[in-house]
Design an enzyme around this catalytic site. Structure first.
Site, PDB file in Angstrom:
ATOM      1  N   SER A 340       0.804  -1.221   0.000  1.00  0.00           N
ATOM      2  CA  SER A 340       0.000   0.000   0.000  1.00  0.00           C
ATOM      3  C   SER A 340       0.837   1.271   0.000  1.00  0.00           C
ATOM      4  O   SER A 340       0.279   2.361  -0.151  1.00  0.00           O
ATOM      5  CB  SER A 340      -0.921  -0.009   1.218  1.00  0.00           C
ATOM      6  OG  SER A 340      -1.726  -1.156   1.166  1.00  0.00           O
ATOM      7  N   ASP A 379     -10.327  -6.950  -0.089  1.00  0.00           N
ATOM      8  CA  ASP A 379      -9.811  -5.837   0.685  1.00  0.00           C
ATOM      9  C   ASP A 379      -9.213  -6.426   1.957  1.00  0.00           C
ATOM     10  O   ASP A 379      -9.606  -7.503   2.401  1.00  0.00           O
ATOM     11  CB  ASP A 379     -10.945  -4.871   1.040  1.00  0.00           C
ATOM     12  CG  ASP A 379     -10.419  -3.528   1.496  1.00  0.00           C
ATOM     13  OD1 ASP A 379     -10.436  -2.587   0.681  1.00  0.00           O
ATOM     14  OD2 ASP A 379      -9.941  -3.434   2.663  1.00  0.00           O
ATOM     15  N   CYS A 398      -7.742   1.705   1.799  1.00  0.00           N
ATOM     16  CA  CYS A 398      -8.789   0.882   1.191  1.00  0.00           C
ATOM     17  C   CYS A 398      -8.275   0.273  -0.117  1.00  0.00           C
ATOM     18  O   CYS A 398      -7.841   0.970  -1.019  1.00  0.00           O
ATOM     19  CB  CYS A 398     -10.024   1.735   0.926  1.00  0.00           C
ATOM     20  SG  CYS A 398     -11.268   0.880  -0.041  1.00  0.00           S
TER      21      CYS A 398
END
Lengths: 638, 378
Positions: A340, A379, A398
């Site tokens: 991420s 997710d 997210c």
């Protein structure tokens, strides 16, 4: 007999004949002597200079003198590499009767390792009888131990020498590197004359990159030698009278190497190494305003002093084959999926390419599927994030938002944008060993797969690239370098460790200018602002993935967490940290810069198999804390 | 330095007063020059021996023995020498045979005879015995020699020469041939025969190379022709000697300052290559002095020969003088690279015993011939 005696001897005739012969002989003698003298004149008058030079070359041996290697300082002037006097145990082969027995006795005193004996016998054997062969470096205590017993060891002596010493040991080993014995491979690339007296050469890191500057220039001292090469008089210890066969000797002292000042801040470096003590991974801290690398840690590390002091072959093999690979520079060459931590870059890419608006909302049900496909891209939060816009998608990390964004952007635009931040290429750091990582693209797939069905780019690969998974690989220094560009709103500098060079002779310091590289200057300032605010939210908002650890800091940091999968979880299966083998656990990542308003430091942390970003954030916190504590300390002093 | 003219009891001696009393006889110019050469040689040798007085003393003992031979032979009237010549020649020939059977081996050759108290090289004595024998043979024959005489003389010369060559010692063998040949030449060998012999020699050289020369001898010749081909092996001596000579220059590096010699680059520096040591330390001027002294010795010898009264003394004195020059020339030319390296010492300077004794014995005979001619003069 009687008859012959009666034959007349013409005495006068015979005398004349004889005298004639004598005269002819005299002429010949004069002629030959003239030839001889002509030859002597030729040699001693006309060829005098050439032969004289040859005779000088015969008698003079040039003993090279090693220059003193330059010191290395951190940005605050702390010594991180120096030369310490040491005692060397030396052997003079021709004075030793029984080498094997002598070595055995030295082993008995604990001065030598029995395992080294064969190697030493070979080493001594490869030198001429009068040459001094260094057997081992001795510490003070062992040198003293030998000194009192010296009389029992004819042909063994101790002498002073210099050994490279790294006072911080393993703390900055991967940045500074180390020196080691000159290998045959090294001999092929160096100016052998300049290394005639040197035993060590930089092998990795700064020691290798700036080898030329650090090494200095060799000096020499002329010595008189006989036909067997024995030195007859040492002008450094005895006065040459400038006369006779020992006269007219010349000495040129060596030029010491230059001292180097590095960008490293050992306070920050120490904090990073300390924080990483029990984990594997890397930390890179940079100044976004000039590319200075403030800290560069790769764990596990090693003690570079072992190399300069002389590492046995077995020890080197052990170090090299350690399954945790301490010699591997993870900060530069470790390739990790960014996870991420890639999201701020892709978010900016979405805004810049108008694939997404700042306030466009995406509904996150906890999974994502491509149209017409059943495969679910999950997710990290199984229950989903509900409606999220870009800010929340970064703060809460997210995944579904980014799956969608990736599909909107497409792999081509993702590739182009990420490369502008330096991913997929080296950061320009001034030590060797950087990996370029992977920014995947259609072209990249075509080139790197052999089977034609693998060379096609699949839409699903775009999806997972949106959360920094799949083919994407980055190095910790690339992360720090990319985040620096982000923090500095597109201003970019080549990463650098060297900031200053001090001339070894006149002590003049040359400070190097930061090297600006291709900036990213077409981004709407508002877009930078959106991303910066979101990264601030990661540490500053209760929902932020870094909030728990970072919120209590007395500075405002901005960051992004990341978790990189090492192990693919099957569809509908749960990832359970406790069940997975340690080496397959997720890597934890965290990138941050601070202060958020005026970034002076960027940190990138990768913790291998840390289980997730929660392992990385506290490490970045400790590094940042130390940096600001040090700044505060300095501010109070002034 | 009046030793040469010591002549005690001269007033009571004379041809008319019965058998002459012993009369010390010695040629003064010869003796003085010899002493100068030997003195100079000692200075050079001291340096060449690494300033080792002990080694020089040993050489001094050899010189004492050589001077003994000189003075003894100087007293012997030449006609006694002539009478003893065949016995002497046969004796040395016998020694050579002994060496072939039972000699000491040194440096790969069988040249030495161990007499218990001293080792000696009989081939050295041949350098005297051969010219003496040739001169003895021609003494009561009329000059120039006939072809049949020539044949006998060739046998006198070649038999010992071939024996020496088999030892193998090419250098000494050639010097023996040279001394015998010089005697024959002085005896008046006709120029035509000389030319024919020369032609035969030129033709025989390749045969000699193929059949007679050993590998080390061939190597020396090849090295001489191209010394740089093997600078650390066979060519090393010659190259280092050239460096030593050339670096001496006009004035030399000074006594005991020769780097080539003292740092041991120069091989055989106290024996065959001592000339290079002198060249390095005393330069061209020093060499010219030495060569001048040598030429004075040769000149004095030739003068004595020209004054000699009979064929034997004339031929012997002429040959001794000329062979002395040959030794000087062969050694010096070898050291400066004009000739291949052959084991010939520098006369009167190089360390070494036997050659010194034969040389001084030769000069002793010269002195005798010079000193006794008046007694025979009418």
């Amino acid at each position: 007999m009687a008859i012959r005696n009666l034959s007349l001897k013409d005495h006068w005739q015979e005398q004349r004949l004889f005298v004639t012969r004598i005269l002819v002989a005299t002429v010949i003698i004069v002629g030959l002597t003239a030839v001889l003298i002509a030859r002597l004149v030729q040699l001693q008058i006309f060829e005098y200079e050439r032969l004289s030079e040859l005779s000088q070359g015969n008698r003079l041996h040039i003993e090279p003198l090693a220059p003193t290697r330059g010191l290395i300082f951190d940005r605050n002037g702390l010594i991180i590499a120096e030369n310490l006097p040491t005692w060397q145990l030396v052997a003079i082969p021709e004075q030793i009767d029984d080498l094997e027995a002598t070595l055995a006795q030295l082993e008995g005193l604990g001065l030598l390792e029995p395992t080294a004996r064969d190697g030493l016998i070979e080493l001594v054997g490869s030198h001429r009888g009068f040459e001094r062969v260094t057997l081992i470096n001795l510490d003070e205590e062992r040198a003293a131990k030998f000194a009192v017993r010296r009389h029992r060891f004819p042909g063994i002596d101790i002498q002073e020498g210099l050994v490279r010493h790294y006072p911080f040991g393993d703390i900055a080993a991967h940045a500074i590197g180390y020196v080691g014995s000159i290998s045959t491979a090294d001999l092929g690339v160096i100016d052998r004359a300049n290394y005639a007296a040197s035993s060590h050469i930089g092998k990795t890191g700064i020691e290798r990159s700036y080898e030329d500057a650090l090494h200095g220039r060799v000096g020499f001292r002329q010595q008189v030698v006989n036909a067997r090469g024995r030195v007859l008089l040492d002008p450094a210890t005895e006065a040459a009278d400038g006369q006779g066969i020992l006269g007219g000797l010349e000495t040129r002292w060596p030029t010491p190497g230059n001292n180097l000042v590095l960008a490293l801040d050992m306070r920050v470096q120490l904090a990073a190494a300390e924080a990483m003590k029990n984990v594997r991974g890397a930390v890179v801290a940079m100044d976004p305003s000039n590319g200075d690398v403030l800290a560069l840690v790769s764990q596990p590390s090693f003690d570079p002093n072992r190399f300069s002091e002389g590492l046995s072959r077995a020890d080197f093999v052990a170090l090299n084959e350690d399954s945790y690979r301490p010699l591997f520079n993870r900060a530069l060459a470790g390739r990790y999926p960014p996870g991420s931590t890639i999201k701020p870059f892709l978010g900016l890419a979405g805004l810049h390419n108008e694939s997404v608006g700042e306030h466009d909302e995406v509904f996150c049900p906890g999974h994502f599927s491509l149209p017409g496909q059943t495969h679910r891209y999950r997710d990290w939060r199984p229950q989903g994030h509900g409606n999220v816009e870009l800010h929340d998608a970064i703060v809460q990390s997210c995944d579904v938002y980014y799956y969608k964004l990736a599909v909107e952007l497409g792999i081509d635009r993702m590739e182009t944008f990420l490369k502008r931040f330096g991913f997929g290429s080296v950061t320009g750091l001034d030590i060797a060993g950087e990996s370029i990582g992977v920014v995947p693209s259609r072209e990249w797939k075509r080139r790197n797969f052999s089977r034609s069905e693998d060379q096609v780019w699949f839409p699903g690969e775009t999806v997972i690239a949106g959360i920094g998974q799949g083919f994407t690989l980055v190095t910790p220094i690339q992360l720090a370098h990319g985040v620096s560009a982000l923090a500095a709103r597109g201003e970019r500098y080549a990463a650098r460790l060297l900031i200053g060079t001090e001339n070894g002779v006149n002590r003049e310091v040359f400070w190097a200018d930061p090297q600006a590289i291709e900036p990213i200057n077409d981004i709407d300032p508002e877009h930078w602002q959106v991303i910066h605010e979101a990264m601030k939210g990661v540490t500053g908002e209760p929902a932020g993935s870094g909030y728990r650890v970072m919120s209590s800091a007395n500075y405002t940091a901005a960051g992004k967490t990341g978790t990189a999968q090492v192990y693919s979880v099957a569809q509908d299966a749960e990832y359970d940290e406790d069940e997975v083998d340690e080496s397959l656990r997720d890597h934890g990542l965290f990138v941050a810069y601070a202060p958020a308003e005026d970034p002076r430091i960027v940190v990138a942390v990768v913790v291998e198999n840390g289980g997730g970003s929660s392992a990385a954030v506290p490490i970045a916190r400790q590094v940042l804390d130390r940096f600001f504590a040090a700044e505060e300390y300095v501010a109070r002093q002034h | 330095m009046s030793l040469g003219s010591i002549d005690w009891d001269r007033s009571r001696s004379g041809p008319l007063h019965g058998p002459p009393r012993f009369q010390f006889s010695c040629d003064t110019p010869l003796l003085v020059t010899l002493l100068l050469v030997i003195g100079l040689g000692f200075i050079v040798l001291y340096s060449a021996l690494g300033a080792d007085a002990g080694k020089l003393m040993r050489q001094g003992v050899r010189f004492a023995a050589a001077f003994g031979a000189f003075f003894v032979l100087a007293q012997i009237p030449p006609h006694y020498l002539r009478t003893w010549t065949p016995w002497f020649y046969t004796f040395v020939l016998g020694l050579l045979l002994l060496v072939m059977v039972n000699g000491e081996i040194g440096k790969g050759a069988q040249r030495w005879l161990n007499l218990g108290f001293v080792t000696m090289q009989p081939s050295e004595f041949m350098k005297l015995a051969v010219p003496m024998m040739v001169a003895w043979f021609m003494h009561d024959r009329s000059l120039p020699p006939r072809l049949s005489h020539l044949f006998v003389m060739a046998v006198i010369v070649l038999v010992p020469a071939l024996m020496i060559e088999r030892q193998p010692d090419l250098g000494t063998a050639l010097l023996v041939v040279a001394s015998g040949g010089l005697t024959i030449l002085l005896a008046g060998l006709s120029v035509r025969i000389l030319a024919v012999l020369g032609l035969i020699g030129v033709c025989a050289a390749p045969l000699h190379w193929v059949f007679a020369m050993s590998d080390y001898q061939k190597a020396r010749v090849l090295t001489f022709l191209n010394p740089e081909s093997d600078p650390l092996g066979a060519g090393y001596n010659g190259i280092q000697a050239k460096i030593a000579i050339g670096s001496g220059g006009l004035f030399g590096k000074g006594w005991l300052n020769g780097t080539q010699a003292h740092l041991e680059f120069l091989p055989e520096r106290s024996t065959d290559f001592v000339f290079a040591v002198m060249a390095e330390e005393f330069g061209l001027l020093g060499l010219l002095l030495l060569l001048t002294l040598y030429l004075i010795l040769v000149g004095r010898g030739l003068y004595i020969a020209a004054q000699a009264q009979d064929t034997f003394t004339r031929l012997l004195a002429g040959t001794l003088s000329l062979t002395f020059f040959v030794y000087v020339f062969v050694n010096t030319a070898m050291v400066c690279g004009l000739l291949p390296v052959v084991g010939v010492p520098l006369p009167l300077v190089s360390a070494g015993g036997t050659s010194m004794v034969t040389l001084m014995a030769g000069f002793g005979m010269l002195a005798a011939i010079g000193g006794h001619r008046k007694l025979l003069a009418p």
